[in-house]
Design a protein around this motif. Structure first.
Motif, PDB file in Angstrom:
ATOM      1  N   TYR A 187      16.860  23.445 -94.154  1.00 45.74           N
ATOM      2  CA  TYR A 187      17.531  22.788 -94.356  1.00 45.74           C
ATOM      3  C   TYR A 187      17.916  22.036 -95.081  1.00 45.74           C
ATOM      4  O   TYR A 187      18.673  21.996 -96.193  1.00 45.74           O
ATOM      5  CB  TYR A 187      17.626  22.030 -92.614  1.00 45.74           C
ATOM      6  CG  TYR A 187      18.778  21.093 -92.971  1.00 45.74           C
ATOM      7  CD1 TYR A 187      19.692  22.045 -92.411  1.00 45.74           C
ATOM      8  CD2 TYR A 187      19.243  19.984 -92.775  1.00 45.74           C
ATOM      9  CE1 TYR A 187      20.968  21.382 -92.036  1.00 45.74           C
ATOM     10  CE2 TYR A 187      20.119  19.100 -92.758  1.00 45.74           C
ATOM     11  CZ  TYR A 187      21.563  19.511 -92.881  1.00 45.74           C
ATOM     12  OH  TYR A 187      22.505  18.831 -92.538  1.00 45.74           O
TER      13      TYR A 187
ATOM     14  N   PRO B 163      22.971  26.368 -88.966  1.00 47.56           N
ATOM     15  CA  PRO B 163      23.791  24.897 -87.994  1.00 47.56           C
ATOM     16  C   PRO B 163      24.785  24.369 -88.910  1.00 47.56           C
ATOM     17  O   PRO B 163      25.061  24.610 -90.538  1.00 47.56           O
ATOM     18  CB  PRO B 163      22.486  24.138 -88.461  1.00 47.56           C
ATOM     19  CG  PRO B 163      21.563  24.696 -89.769  1.00 47.56           C
ATOM     20  CD  PRO B 163      21.692  26.529 -89.536  1.00 47.56           C
TER      21      PRO B 163
ATOM     22  N   THR C 169      27.197  20.746 -89.867  1.00 45.57           N
ATOM     23  CA  THR C 169      26.732  19.727 -90.252  1.00 45.57           C
ATOM     24  C   THR C 169      28.469  19.373 -90.451  1.00 45.57           C
ATOM     25  O   THR C 169      29.139  19.545 -90.570  1.00 45.57           O
ATOM     26  CB  THR C 169      26.060  19.913 -91.391  1.00 45.57           C
ATOM     27  OG1 THR C 169      24.783  20.331 -91.829  1.00 45.57           O
ATOM     28  CG2 THR C 169      25.902  17.744 -91.977  1.00 45.57           C
TER      29      THR C 169
ATOM     30  N   TYR D  26      20.922  18.866 -82.841  1.00 37.86           N
ATOM     31  CA  TYR D  26      19.892  18.852 -83.557  1.00 37.86           C
ATOM     32  C   TYR D  26      19.941  16.866 -83.473  1.00 37.86           C
ATOM     33  O   TYR D  26      20.396  16.851 -85.371  1.00 37.86           O
ATOM     34  CB  TYR D  26      19.257  19.651 -84.637  1.00 37.86           C
ATOM     35  CG  TYR D  26      17.850  18.931 -85.143  1.00 37.86           C
ATOM     36  CD1 TYR D  26      17.077  19.729 -84.646  1.00 37.86           C
ATOM     37  CD2 TYR D  26      17.627  17.793 -86.377  1.00 37.86           C
ATOM     38  CE1 TYR D  26      15.500  19.364 -85.197  1.00 37.86           C
ATOM     39  CE2 TYR D  26      16.584  17.758 -87.087  1.00 37.86           C
ATOM     40  CZ  TYR D  26      15.464  18.823 -86.135  1.00 37.86           C
ATOM     41  OH  TYR D  26      14.112  17.881 -86.507  1.00 37.86           O
ATOM     42  N   SER D  27      19.345  16.257 -83.998  1.00 30.08           N
ATOM     43  CA  SER D  27      19.623  14.761 -83.560  1.00 30.08           C
ATOM     44  C   SER D  27      18.343  14.080 -84.581  1.00 30.08           C
ATOM     45  O   SER D  27      17.257  14.929 -84.541  1.00 30.08           O
ATOM     46  CB  SER D  27      19.687  14.077 -82.300  1.00 30.08           C
ATOM     47  OG  SER D  27      18.083  13.929 -81.245  1.00 30.08           O
ATOM     48  N   HIS D  28      18.869  12.801 -84.919  1.00 33.30           N
ATOM     49  CA  HIS D  28      17.234  11.906 -85.622  1.00 33.30           C
ATOM     50  C   HIS D  28      16.456  12.293 -84.371  1.00 33.30           C
ATOM     51  O   HIS D  28      15.071  11.811 -85.527  1.00 33.30           O
ATOM     52  CB  HIS D  28      18.332  10.570 -85.988  1.00 33.30           C
ATOM     53  CG  HIS D  28      17.501   9.760 -86.904  1.00 33.30           C
ATOM     54  ND1 HIS D  28      16.654   9.272 -86.065  1.00 33.30           N
ATOM     55  CD2 HIS D  28      17.419   9.957 -88.384  1.00 33.30           C
ATOM     56  CE1 HIS D  28      15.645   8.811 -87.429  1.00 33.30           C
ATOM     57  NE2 HIS D  28      16.032   9.179 -88.301  1.00 33.30           N
TER      58      HIS D  28
ATOM     59  N   PHE E 239      14.758  15.073 -85.278  1.00 34.20           N
ATOM     60  CA  PHE E 239      13.873  14.935 -87.165  1.00 34.20           C
ATOM     61  C   PHE E 239      12.630  13.598 -86.697  1.00 34.20           C
ATOM     62  O   PHE E 239      11.200  14.248 -86.918  1.00 34.20           O
ATOM     63  CB  PHE E 239      15.123  14.613 -87.931  1.00 34.20           C
ATOM     64  CG  PHE E 239      14.599  13.710 -88.665  1.00 34.20           C
ATOM     65  CD1 PHE E 239      14.229  14.942 -89.748  1.00 34.20           C
ATOM     66  CD2 PHE E 239      14.261  13.251 -89.445  1.00 34.20           C
ATOM     67  CE1 PHE E 239      13.759  15.165 -91.108  1.00 34.20           C
ATOM     68  CE2 PHE E 239      14.086  12.906 -91.298  1.00 34.20           C
ATOM     69  CZ  PHE E 239      14.191  13.693 -91.503  1.00 34.20           C
TER      70      PHE E 239
ATOM     71  N   TRP F 227      11.993  18.476 -92.163  1.00 32.59           N
ATOM     72  CA  TRP F 227      13.548  19.269 -91.925  1.00 32.59           C
ATOM     73  C   TRP F 227      12.646  20.777 -91.670  1.00 32.59           C
ATOM     74  O   TRP F 227      11.580  22.028 -92.525  1.00 32.59           O
ATOM     75  CB  TRP F 227      14.286  19.478 -93.126  1.00 32.59           C
ATOM     76  CG  TRP F 227      15.054  18.482 -93.306  1.00 32.59           C
ATOM     77  CD1 TRP F 227      15.043  17.874 -94.121  1.00 32.59           C
ATOM     78  CD2 TRP F 227      16.269  17.805 -92.510  1.00 32.59           C
ATOM     79  NE1 TRP F 227      16.349  16.348 -94.081  1.00 32.59           N
ATOM     80  CE2 TRP F 227      16.589  16.604 -92.791  1.00 32.59           C
ATOM     81  CE3 TRP F 227      16.801  18.435 -91.156  1.00 32.59           C
ATOM     82  CZ2 TRP F 227      17.944  15.871 -92.275  1.00 32.59           C
ATOM     83  CZ3 TRP F 227      17.840  17.602 -90.852  1.00 32.59           C
ATOM     84  CH2 TRP F 227      17.663  16.424 -91.803  1.00 32.59           C
TER      85      TRP F 227
ATOM     86  N   LEU G 151      17.256  25.710 -87.116  1.00 34.03           N
ATOM     87  CA  LEU G 151      17.724  25.051 -87.163  1.00 34.03           C
ATOM     88  C   LEU G 151      19.742  25.861 -86.913  1.00 34.03           C
ATOM     89  O   LEU G 151      20.362  25.622 -86.354  1.00 34.03           O
ATOM     90  CB  LEU G 151      18.686  23.975 -87.315  1.00 34.03           C
ATOM     91  CG  LEU G 151      17.298  23.255 -87.930  1.00 34.03           C
ATOM     92  CD1 LEU G 151      17.863  22.465 -89.612  1.00 34.03           C
ATOM     93  CD2 LEU G 151      17.282  22.338 -86.623  1.00 34.03           C
TER      94      LEU G 151
ATOM     95  N   LYS H 193      22.498  25.294 -84.126  1.00 30.23           N
ATOM     96  CA  LYS H 193      22.488  23.923 -83.811  1.00 30.23           C
ATOM     97  C   LYS H 193      23.654  23.014 -84.562  1.00 30.23           C
ATOM     98  O   LYS H 193      24.150  23.226 -85.358  1.00 30.23           O
ATOM     99  CB  LYS H 193      20.872  22.847 -84.162  1.00 30.23           C
ATOM    100  CG  LYS H 193      20.544  23.566 -83.683  1.00 30.23           C
ATOM    101  CD  LYS H 193      19.820  23.356 -82.274  1.00 30.23           C
ATOM    102  CE  LYS H 193      18.629  22.997 -81.451  1.00 30.23           C
ATOM    103  NZ  LYS H 193      18.956  22.767 -79.527  1.00 30.23           N
TER     104      LYS H 193
ATOM    105  N   ILE I 186      24.377  19.498 -86.399  1.00 27.13           N
ATOM    106  CA  ILE I 186      23.776  18.100 -86.984  1.00 27.13           C
ATOM    107  C   ILE I 186      24.496  17.130 -87.699  1.00 27.13           C
ATOM    108  O   ILE I 186      25.982  17.654 -87.574  1.00 27.13           O
ATOM    109  CB  ILE I 186      22.995  18.329 -88.565  1.00 27.13           C
ATOM    110  CG1 ILE I 186      22.015  19.380 -87.798  1.00 27.13           C
ATOM    111  CG2 ILE I 186      22.519  17.202 -88.469  1.00 27.13           C
ATOM    112  CD1 ILE I 186      21.615  19.980 -89.146  1.00 27.13           C
TER     113      ILE I 186
ATOM    114  N   CYS J 136      23.038  10.821 -83.998  1.00 27.52           N
ATOM    115  CA  CYS J 136      23.377  10.734 -85.179  1.00 27.52           C
ATOM    116  C   CYS J 136      21.977  10.183 -86.659  1.00 27.52           C
ATOM    117  O   CYS J 136      21.582  10.280 -86.689  1.00 27.52           O
ATOM    118  CB  CYS J 136      24.459   9.819 -85.716  1.00 27.52           C
ATOM    119  SG  CYS J 136      25.468  10.251 -84.308  1.00 27.52           S
TER     120      CYS J 136
END
Length: 290
Positions: free
Chosen positions: A12, A98, A100, A139-141, A144, A151, A157, A160, A162, A198
């Protein structure tokens, strides 16, 4: 890249996505249909105690928000602008790169007017998000962090969404200077493994005593193309996706930057944001976007 499959297998933070600036100015659905995968919502909280939600707009009296335009919500509520992304994703059977979403905080969400935080502050923002976007979409922190801050590929992803918190330091472009404090508090929660839905972005213009802390620990960067390129090796090593404003780049500076030449030229920007996402010249600059 000749082989589209290879694009999907790029991590990503090494991929490149068509991105719009002030995305709410026009139809979100049309942008997504056009291949835009980076969006930006300006978010205000000055009516949150009245309406129990945040609002999406930039200019006073929200004259720039494309309400009821080609599938856009009929109001300013962040809840409904998030639901728009979910509904579009559902129609694609989640078979898309994904999305963003950069949430630009135009107000401070950690000041005295936002207490208790469960009703008005960070916890409220998180609740608005998770009430619309379940873990099946996000796809959250937290994800991650659990992945040891590595990543996944674009393919992993797929489907997803973000979310990344950004802001400006103040002046005309922001309603207050509290965006930095809000991001700083959110980042502290992320580092503690609390409320980390986030991601948080460091902004090149950031000021304040903890600017260095923000710069060192934020996962995303928002900066000028020149600054991004200067710190290319550092960004790659630390896996920090970078966003720059395409429209603020001098004419011609970007035109010869294609995927196969990107790394040898030391160029760095995953999200080149523009107000002109539908223009032909924009499409030609990004033949390698996913």
């Amino acid at each position: 890249m000749a082989n589209d499959d290879l694009i999907w297998d790029i991590p990503y933070h090494q991929a490149f996505f068509k991105t719009s600036h002030n995305s709410f100015n026009t139809s979100i659905r049309k942008q997504l249909d056009h291949g835009v995968r980076g969006l930006e919502y300006d978010v205000h909280d000055n009516r949150i105690q009245e309406i129990n939600d945040f609002e999406v707009y930039h200019l006073p009296r929200h004259v720039d928000a494309a309400i009821n335009v080609d599938g856009n919500p009929g109001d300013l509520l962040l809840t409904n602008w998030l639901a728009l992304l979910k509904n579009w994703s559902d129609k694609q059977n989640n078979e898309h790169a994904p999305i963003t979403l950069f949430i630009e905080l135009k107000d401070c969400i950690v000041d005295a007017n936002n207490e208790p935080s469960e009703l008005y502050g960070i916890k409220k923002l998180n609740k608005v998000i998770v009430d619309v976007l379940s873990p099946n979409y996000l796809y959250s922190h937290s994800d991650f962090r659990k992945n040891k801050k590595q990543w996944p590929s674009v393919r992993e992803l797929k489907g997803k969404i973000i979310l990344v918190l950004t802001s400006y330091w103040g002046g005309y472009w922001a309603s207050s200077e509290g965006g930095f404090d809000s991001r700083l508090q959110y980042l502290n929660y992320c580092l503690k493994g609390e409320d980390d839905i986030c991601f948080v972005s460091w902004i090149e213009e950031d000021k304040g005593s903890q600017k260095s802390f923000m710069k060192e620990n934020a996962t995303f960067w928002k900066c000028s193309l020149e600054f991004s390129t200067k710190h290319y090796e550092e960004n790659v090593k630390l896996q920090r996706p970078t966003r720059v404003d395409y429209d603020k780049i001098r004419m011609g500076r970007h035109v010869k930057t294609y995927y196969d030449k990107n790394y040898e030229n030391g160029f760095r920007a995953n999200f080149l944001a523009t107000d002109s996402w539908a223009e032909e010249k924009y499409a030609h600059v990004f033949p390698w976007s996913v």
